[in-house]
Design an enzyme around this catalytic site. Structure first.
Site, PDB file in Angstrom:
ATOM      1  N   ASP A  34       0.715  -1.147   0.005  1.00 38.03           N
ATOM      2  CA  ASP A  34      -0.120   0.143  -0.023  1.00 38.03           C
ATOM      3  C   ASP A  34       0.928   1.158  -0.007  1.00 38.03           C
ATOM      4  OD1 ASP A  34      -2.303   1.817   0.585  1.00 38.03           O
ATOM      5  OD2 ASP A  34      -3.372   0.008   1.258  1.00 38.03           O
ATOM      6  N   THR A  76      -7.053   3.769  -2.452  1.00 36.04           N
ATOM      7  CA  THR A  76      -6.730   2.106  -2.178  1.00 36.04           C
ATOM      8  C   THR A  76      -7.720   1.588  -2.961  1.00 36.04           C
ATOM      9  OG1 THR A  76      -5.643   3.050  -0.364  1.00 36.04           O
ATOM     10  CG2 THR A  76      -6.643   0.700  -0.229  1.00 36.04           C
ATOM     11  N   ASN A  97     -12.763   5.358  -2.398  1.00 31.58           N
ATOM     12  CA  ASN A  97     -12.842   4.692  -1.114  1.00 31.58           C
ATOM     13  C   ASN A  97     -14.259   5.027  -0.856  1.00 31.58           C
ATOM     14  OD1 ASN A  97     -10.273   3.624  -1.065  1.00 31.58           O
ATOM     15  ND2 ASN A  97      -9.456   5.397   0.108  1.00 31.58           N
ATOM     16  N   LYS A 158      -7.016  -3.854   6.045  1.00 30.73           N
ATOM     17  CA  LYS A 158      -8.085  -2.854   5.700  1.00 30.73           C
ATOM     18  C   LYS A 158      -9.244  -4.074   4.995  1.00 30.73           C
ATOM     19  CE  LYS A 158      -5.101   0.972   4.257  1.00 30.73           C
ATOM     20  NZ  LYS A 158      -4.779   1.894   3.179  1.00 30.73           N
ATOM     21  N   ASP A 159     -10.290  -3.574   5.361  1.00 25.53           N
ATOM     22  CA  ASP A 159     -11.502  -4.431   4.759  1.00 25.53           C
ATOM     23  C   ASP A 159     -11.516  -4.244   3.312  1.00 25.53           C
ATOM     24  OD1 ASP A 159     -12.436  -1.425   4.244  1.00 25.53           O
ATOM     25  OD2 ASP A 159     -13.510  -1.748   6.265  1.00 25.53           O
ATOM     26  N   ASP A 300       1.161   2.172   4.115  1.00 31.27           N
ATOM     27  CA  ASP A 300       0.413   3.395   3.687  1.00 31.27           C
ATOM     28  C   ASP A 300      -0.050   4.292   4.881  1.00 31.27           C
ATOM     29  OD1 ASP A 300      -1.497   4.608   1.796  1.00 31.27           O
ATOM     30  OD2 ASP A 300      -3.179   4.062   3.520  1.00 31.27           O
ATOM     31  N   ASP A 347      -1.127   0.031  -4.936  1.00 30.52           N
ATOM     32  CA  ASP A 347      -2.517   0.547  -5.207  1.00 30.52           C
ATOM     33  C   ASP A 347      -2.213   1.933  -5.766  1.00 30.52           C
ATOM     34  OD1 ASP A 347      -1.792   1.015  -2.509  1.00 30.52           O
ATOM     35  OD2 ASP A 347      -3.788   1.042  -1.939  1.00 30.52           O
ATOM     36  N   HIS A 348      -1.250   2.587  -5.323  1.00 32.76           N
ATOM     37  CA  HIS A 348      -1.017   3.904  -5.572  1.00 32.76           C
ATOM     38  C   HIS A 348       0.203   4.316  -4.977  1.00 32.76           C
ATOM     39  CE1 HIS A 348      -1.828   4.758  -1.369  1.00 32.76           C
ATOM     40  NE2 HIS A 348      -2.872   3.939  -1.487  1.00 32.76           N
ATOM     41  N   HIS A 483      -2.567  10.872  -1.296  1.00 33.30           N
ATOM     42  CA  HIS A 483      -2.397  10.730  -2.744  1.00 33.30           C
ATOM     43  C   HIS A 483      -3.752  10.857  -3.183  1.00 33.30           C
ATOM     44  CE1 HIS A 483      -4.384   6.879  -1.169  1.00 33.30           C
ATOM     45  NE2 HIS A 483      -3.470   7.138  -0.329  1.00 33.30           N
TER      46      HIS A 483
HETATM   47 ZN    ZN Z   1      -3.887   2.507  -0.307  1.00 33.09          ZN
END
Ligand code: ZN
Length: 542
Positions: A34, A76, A97, A158-159, A300, A347-348, A483
């Site tokens: 992440d 994300t 998100n 993270k879910d 992240d 993811d970024h 981000h």
């Molecule tokens: Zn992320």
């Protein structure tokens, strides 16, 4: 006669060849680090261990050096969905998100699902599912291709980073609940936590991992890629008086379970849980190929708090490198080297902290989106006589309050035109795009394409704001970073492959995040996800 014999021989040989089962790896491991910028592969390269994860992947595997995210906003949930669907928000539906449902004006969290209950949790953290994801994932396709014999498990703190990669019908998807410090799931997947998850939770690893303070892995004066430890652009944990090491989190964890996320131990916990998932489900041990998706999320959280130039983020990567190295060694022993396929991406990325940039005379500034929205609403009220015509400025998109416009019979086109005129005069915004009329906008082609790909007509706002390159919404009390924009710091990501079917090497050809799922499908000889727009990266395969 001789010729006929030859012919029979050839037919016999080809029959033997075609009788071979389709060759597939025992396990596919898709790792999303992440907020990992591509340059982190090289920024810390000299400090990564020879036996560590990153160096091993670069030396034994294949690196696609110019991999870009091809949509905005770069967040994300979208990143994870795009990696595993080979598609973009316009098609897969995960438009942020959070996003505003354009029909109802409701704010939707990507994986919220009020129809399901938590399993292993009574908190709202359990009411999650992939219901909002409109396309299949590569993990769904593997399940479909093998008549559900393949096992698929998603793992993350993270879910969203567990649920979206694992697809609609996995064996399980598990994430961390800040309310009880356990890995949990929802009734979308099962009625009860499997024994291996209960056993893992019973060990209370977070408390053990945080029992001693977070200090640097190596002597602090060796962290030459980072600025001083106590600087104004870094964030602090509750109760800290300085941003400097050590970070003592044991006491804080007792009341705020989420602190483990913002430490290297969140990644340790995730990888330990991933191992437990392999053991508990015998992943890679059956006749069909299994798939494990892992998101290392602490990179992240630490990045958001401290920024890319901190000793903290350097330390998190040095530790993750070591732990990934150990994880691959474990897979070697468990499944045999070369019997599993791994890909690692992000993811970024992230921007440098704004105050860090300013300190070094680089152009950067805080963007106050809320202030812009308020003044836009004031201007629209003066002209059209209604309150709150703009609902929100989410994902750098202006969402109009369609209900107010409908109820008060206002002229939508006139409102949009007035909004565009107002926003185009805001000095911090480089471009203001009317997405419904994007062909007429004088915007560079790359940004235009990313805007179109990111625009979901049911879930995205119709005006896209493009700030200057290092101008972004400060948040985080003016410290740390974030981000979400089109710029390379947010969208140039690593993509490294290793193991089964992968030819060692490196390519500088420009490829996109949507090009990750298609080669996985090609390697597995299964159908691409049903909204995939990417192309297979043929160079990576043997
Ligand atoms: Zn992320």
């Amino acid at each position: 006669m001789k010729r006929i014999c030859c012919l029979f021989f050839l037919i016999f040989i080809s029959a033997v060849v075609t009788a071979q089962p389709v060759k597939r790896p025992k396990l596919v491991v898709g790792i999303v680090v992440d907020q990992m910028r591509w340059d982190y592969l090289y920024r810390y390269y000299d400090r990564y261990e020879a036996t560590g994860g990153f160096k091993r992947m670069l030396n034994e595997g294949f690196s696609c050096e110019n991999t870009f995210i091809n949509y905005i906003p770069s967040y994300t949930a979208i990143g994870h969905t795009t990696v595993f669907t080979g598609s973009v928000p316009a098609l897969h539906g995960i438009a942020g998100n959070n996003w505003i449902d354009q029909a109802t004006g409701k704010n939707v969290y990507c994986t919220d699902d009020s129809t399901v209950q938590g399993v292993g949790s009574n908190s709202s953290a359990g009411k999650m599912s992939p219901r909002n994801l409109l396309a299949t994932t590569i993990t769904d396709e593997l399940r479909l291709a093998t008549n559900f014999q393949s096992k698929v498990i998603g793992v993350s703190l993270k879910d969203r980073a567990s649920i979206l990669p694992a697809g609609h019908n996995p064996t399980g998807a598990f994430w961390f609940d800040d309310a009880n410090g356990d890995f949990i799931t929802s009734t979308w997947y099962m009625k009860e936590l499997p024994k291996w998850v209960k056993d893992f939770n019973d060990k209370d690893e977070p408390t053990k991992l945080l029992s001693s303070p977070w200090t640097t892995l190596y002597p602090i004066n060796t962290y030459k890629q980072s600025t001083a430890d106590d600087v104004k652009w870094e964030g602090k944990f509750k109760g800290e008086t300085t941003t400097a090491f050590p970070h003592n989190l044991a006491e804080l964890y007792k009341t705020d379970k989420d602190v483990i996320r913002t430490s290297p131990y969140g990644n340790t916990l995730t990888l330990n849980f991933a191992k437990a998932a392999i053991e508990g489900n015998n992943l890679g041990g059956g006749t069909a190929t299994d798939f494990l998706t892992i998101n290392c999320a602490s990179t992240d959280y630490v990045g958001h708090k401290y920024g890319p130039n901190s000793i903290e983020i350097e330390d998190v990567y040095l530790r993750l490198d070591k732990e990934l190295g150990a994880f691959y060694k474990y897979l070697d022993q468990k499944l045999g080297k070369g019997n599993y396929l791994v890909f690692l991406t992000a993811d970024h990325g992230a921007a440098h902290a704004i105050n860090f940039m300013k300190e070094y005379k680089m152009p950067a500034e805080f963007l106050e989106l809320k202030k812009i929205t308020t003044s836009l609403n004031d201007a629209l009220k003066a002209q059209f006589g209604a309150e709150k015509i703009v609902l929100s400025n989410t994902n750098y998109q202006i969402n109009f309050n369609k209900k107010v416009i409908r109820d008060q019979k206002l002229d939508y086109d006139a409102i949009k035109k007035a909004s565009l005129k107002f926003l185009k005069d805001v000095p911090e915004l480089q471009f203001v795009i009317d997405v419904e009329n994007i062909g007429a906008e004088p915007v560079p082609e790359v940004v235009k394409q990313m805007t179109i790909n990111g625009y979901n007509n049911k879930r995205s706002g119709t005006i896209q704001l493009i700030p200057y390159p290092a101008w972004f919404e400060g948040g985080y009390g003016g410290t740390g970073t974030t981000h979400g924009t089109w710029n390379p710091h947010d969208t140039h990501i690593p993509l490294v492959w290793m193991g089964w079917g992968i030819k060692p090497g490196k390519s500088n050809r420009e490829v996109y995040m949507t090009d990750i799922a298609p080669p996985v499908a090609a390697l597995l000889r299964i159908q691409m996800p049903n909204a995939a727009i990417g192309k297979p990266i043929t160079e990576v395969t043997q």
